[in-house]
Design a protein around this motif. Structure first.
Motif, mmCIF file in Angstrom:
data_model
loop_
_atom_site.group_PDB
_atom_site.id
_atom_site.type_symbol
_atom_site.label_atom_id
_atom_site.label_comp_id
_atom_site.label_asym_id
_atom_site.label_seq_id
_atom_site.Cartn_x
_atom_site.Cartn_y
_atom_site.Cartn_z
ATOM 1 N N GLY A 17 0.851 -1.175 0.000
ATOM 2 C CA GLY A 17 0.000 0.000 0.000
ATOM 3 C C GLY A 17 0.889 1.227 0.000
ATOM 4 N N VAL A 18 0.273 2.400 0.007
ATOM 5 C CA VAL A 18 1.029 3.655 0.025
ATOM 6 C C VAL A 18 0.463 4.530 1.149
ATOM 7 N N THR A 19 1.362 5.127 1.916
ATOM 8 C CA THR A 19 0.939 5.976 3.032
ATOM 9 C C THR A 19 1.632 7.330 2.968
ATOM 10 N N ALA A 31 4.379 18.257 8.796
ATOM 11 C CA ALA A 31 5.442 17.759 7.924
ATOM 12 C C ALA A 31 5.098 16.312 7.575
ATOM 13 N N GLY A 32 5.595 15.833 6.448
ATOM 14 C CA GLY A 32 5.294 14.446 6.105
ATOM 15 C C GLY A 32 5.925 14.015 4.805
ATOM 16 N N LEU A 33 5.904 12.703 4.582
ATOM 17 C CA LEU A 33 6.466 12.141 3.354
ATOM 18 C C LEU A 33 5.719 10.868 2.958
ATOM 19 N N SER A 36 6.155 3.649 1.821
ATOM 20 C CA SER A 36 5.615 2.295 1.664
ATOM 21 C C SER A 36 6.261 1.320 2.645
ATOM 22 N N ALA A 37 7.396 1.730 3.253
ATOM 23 C CA ALA A 37 8.083 0.848 4.210
ATOM 24 C C ALA A 37 7.431 1.001 5.582
ATOM 25 N N VAL A 38 6.237 0.429 5.675
ATOM 26 C CA VAL A 38 5.381 0.513 6.863
ATOM 27 C C VAL A 38 4.919 -0.903 7.150
ATOM 28 N N VAL A 50 7.819 2.234 10.861
ATOM 29 C CA VAL A 50 8.028 2.971 9.606
ATOM 30 C C VAL A 50 9.538 3.145 9.434
ATOM 31 N N CYS A 51 10.036 2.985 8.196
ATOM 32 C CA CYS A 51 11.483 3.088 7.923
ATOM 33 C C CYS A 51 11.754 4.377 7.153
ATOM 34 N N VAL A 52 12.407 5.326 7.810
ATOM 35 C CA VAL A 52 12.621 6.643 7.208
ATOM 36 C C VAL A 52 14.085 6.807 6.789
ATOM 37 N N SER A 56 15.902 12.145 4.734
ATOM 38 C CA SER A 56 14.573 12.769 4.735
ATOM 39 C C SER A 56 14.573 14.056 5.549
ATOM 40 N N GLU A 57 13.935 15.101 4.990
ATOM 41 C CA GLU A 57 13.824 16.376 5.721
ATOM 42 C C GLU A 57 12.804 16.268 6.848
ATOM 43 N N THR A 58 11.919 15.292 6.771
ATOM 44 C CA THR A 58 10.902 15.101 7.819
ATOM 45 C C THR A 58 11.499 14.413 9.047
ATOM 46 N N ARG A 84 3.000 14.124 -4.693
ATOM 47 C CA ARG A 84 3.351 15.426 -4.113
ATOM 48 C C ARG A 84 4.231 15.248 -2.865
ATOM 49 N N PHE A 85 3.872 14.278 -2.017
ATOM 50 C CA PHE A 85 4.608 14.079 -0.758
ATOM 51 C C PHE A 85 5.903 13.292 -0.955
ATOM 52 N N ALA A 86 6.173 12.874 -2.191
ATOM 53 C CA ALA A 86 7.445 12.223 -2.499
ATOM 54 C C ALA A 86 8.419 13.215 -3.125
ATOM 55 N N GLY A 87 7.962 14.467 -3.288
ATOM 56 C CA GLY A 87 8.814 15.500 -3.873
ATOM 57 C C GLY A 87 9.293 16.470 -2.810
ATOM 58 N N ASP A 128 20.987 2.883 5.882
ATOM 59 C CA ASP A 128 20.748 4.298 5.565
ATOM 60 C C ASP A 128 19.346 4.760 5.983
ATOM 61 N N HIS A 129 18.642 3.954 6.754
ATOM 62 C CA HIS A 129 17.318 4.317 7.275
ATOM 63 C C HIS A 129 17.295 4.263 8.810
ATOM 64 N N ILE A 130 16.261 4.878 9.398
ATOM 65 C CA ILE A 130 15.972 4.735 10.829
ATOM 66 C C ILE A 130 14.597 4.084 10.924
ATOM 67 N N LEU A 148 -2.096 1.193 -4.556
ATOM 68 C CA LEU A 148 -1.061 0.161 -4.450
ATOM 69 C C LEU A 148 0.226 0.637 -5.133
ATOM 70 N N TYR A 149 1.345 0.006 -4.772
ATOM 71 C CA TYR A 149 2.640 0.334 -5.372
ATOM 72 C C TYR A 149 3.330 -0.979 -5.714
ATOM 73 N N TYR A 150 3.757 -1.098 -6.974
ATOM 74 C CA TYR A 150 4.343 -2.359 -7.431
ATOM 75 C C TYR A 150 5.337 -2.089 -8.552
ATOM 76 N N GLY A 153 5.604 1.485 -9.836
ATOM 77 C CA GLY A 153 4.429 2.172 -10.385
ATOM 78 C C GLY A 153 3.229 2.059 -9.449
ATOM 79 N N PHE A 154 2.298 3.018 -9.594
ATOM 80 C CA PHE A 154 1.079 2.986 -8.798
ATOM 81 C C PHE A 154 0.027 2.134 -9.501
ATOM 82 N N GLY A 155 -0.865 1.558 -8.702
ATOM 83 C CA GLY A 155 -1.927 0.740 -9.280
ATOM 84 C C GLY A 155 -3.082 0.611 -8.304
HETATM 85 C C1 LIG Z 1 5.620 4.939 -3.370
HETATM 86 C C2 LIG Z 1 6.733 5.580 -2.564
HETATM 87 C C3 LIG Z 1 7.150 4.998 -1.384
HETATM 88 C C4 LIG Z 1 8.176 5.575 -0.620
HETATM 89 N N1 LIG Z 1 8.535 4.965 0.558
HETATM 90 C C5 LIG Z 1 9.467 5.547 1.339
HETATM 91 C C6 LIG Z 1 9.784 4.972 2.603
HETATM 92 O O1 LIG Z 1 9.234 3.951 3.005
HETATM 93 N N2 LIG Z 1 10.720 5.605 3.377
HETATM 94 C C7 LIG Z 1 11.346 6.760 2.959
HETATM 95 O O2 LIG Z 1 12.184 7.288 3.710
HETATM 96 N N3 LIG Z 1 11.064 7.322 1.751
HETATM 97 C C8 LIG Z 1 10.132 6.746 0.954
HETATM 98 N N4 LIG Z 1 9.812 7.314 -0.249
HETATM 99 C C9 LIG Z 1 10.552 8.507 -0.688
HETATM 100 C C10 LIG Z 1 10.088 9.794 0.006
HETATM 101 O O3 LIG Z 1 8.687 9.985 -0.107
HETATM 102 C C11 LIG Z 1 10.815 11.001 -0.645
HETATM 103 O O4 LIG Z 1 12.203 10.827 -0.531
HETATM 104 C C12 LIG Z 1 10.396 12.343 -0.039
HETATM 105 O O5 LIG Z 1 10.821 13.375 -0.900
HETATM 106 C C13 LIG Z 1 10.976 12.608 1.332
HETATM 107 O O6 LIG Z 1 10.464 13.859 1.765
HETATM 108 P P1 LIG Z 1 11.182 14.712 2.907
HETATM 109 O O7 LIG Z 1 12.637 14.819 2.558
HETATM 110 O O8 LIG Z 1 10.460 16.053 2.879
HETATM 111 O O9 LIG Z 1 10.945 13.991 4.211
HETATM 112 C C14 LIG Z 1 8.795 6.757 -1.048
HETATM 113 C C15 LIG Z 1 8.383 7.347 -2.257
HETATM 114 C C16 LIG Z 1 7.355 6.777 -2.999
HETATM 115 C C17 LIG Z 1 6.906 7.440 -4.271
#
Ligand SMILES: Cc1cc2nc3c(=O)[nH]c(=O)nc-3n(C[C@H](O)[C@H](O)[C@H](O)COP(=O)(O)O)c2cc1C
Length: 159
Positions: A17-19, A31-33, A36-38, A50-52, A56-58, A84-87, A128-130, A148-150, A153-155
């Motif tokens: 899924g996607v969150t 703040a947020g991002l 999928s690593a949930v 959740v694996c960040v 990440s700036e968040t 939008r939240f991935a940018g 490279d994650h926390i 969904l994410y696979y 790509g989204f689906g």
């Molecule tokens: C479908 C999808 C899943 C993602 N899953 C993660 C994740 O699990 N952990 C993560 O740190 N970034 C993940 N990302 C990347 C972040 O959303 C992306 O790096 C974002 O710009 C981070 O924002 P921030 O720097 O403002 O926190 C994912 C991106 C997409 C499109």
């Protein structure tokens, strides 16, 4: 160890899924991002993780606040939010996005198909994650079709 691009290709076959994982800055703004690593972790007590990414700036806001919300996205509008939240651009992300603070203060999006409001119980460095483990203090879900994410790509579920 295997090649990173090979790892990405193979793990991409694990559909998720996607969150949007949200928290607050010190000034109370959201703040947020996209994440999928949930994963669900424990029932007693109720824990999720959740694996960040360390980049990440968040991340620093999440560490400081000690709480987060997991907002599960729906197909359709959810895909726009996910992109939008991935940018970049923290202010851009929440423009026109309705949310309310839940029990911990974490932002829950009106658009969420399901949400969990969590208090951080541990933060574990992992490469490279926390990994943040959170106790779920409040949660809800409604009817709808998940995004969904696979394989990059989204689906959505075929009906
Ligand atoms: C479908 C999808 C899943 C993602 N899953 C993660 C994740 O699990 N952990 C993560 O740190 N970034 C993940 N990302 C990347 C972040 O959303 C992306 O790096 C974002 O710009 C981070 O924002 P921030 O720097 O403002 O926190 C994912 C991106 C997409 C499109």
């Amino acid at each position: 160890m295997i090649d990173q691009s090979e790892f990405r290709r193979v793990i991409g076959h694990f559909a998720t899924g996607v969150t949007i994982v949200t928290t607050c800055r010190e000034d109370g703004s959201a703040a947020g991002l996209t994440m999928s690593a949930v994963s669900s972790v424990s029932l007693d007590p109720t824990l999720v993780l959740v694996c960040v990414d360390r980049g990440s700036e968040t991340l620093p806001f999440l560490e400081r606040a000690g709480y987060f919300a997991v907002n599960v996205l729906e197909e359709g509008k959810g895909e726009t939010l996910a992109r939008r939240f991935a940018g970049g651009g923290a202010e851009e992300k929440f423009r026109g996005v309705a949310w309310r603070p839940e029990r911990t203060g974490a932002p829950v999006l009106d658009e969420a198909l399901a949400w969990m409001d969590c208090r951080v119980t541990s933060a574990v460095p992992a490469g490279d994650h926390i990994i943040f483990v959170g106790e779920v203090l409040a949660a809800d879900a409604r009817e709808g079709t998940p995004l969904l994410y696979y394989r990059g790509g989204f689906g959505r579920f075929a009906s």
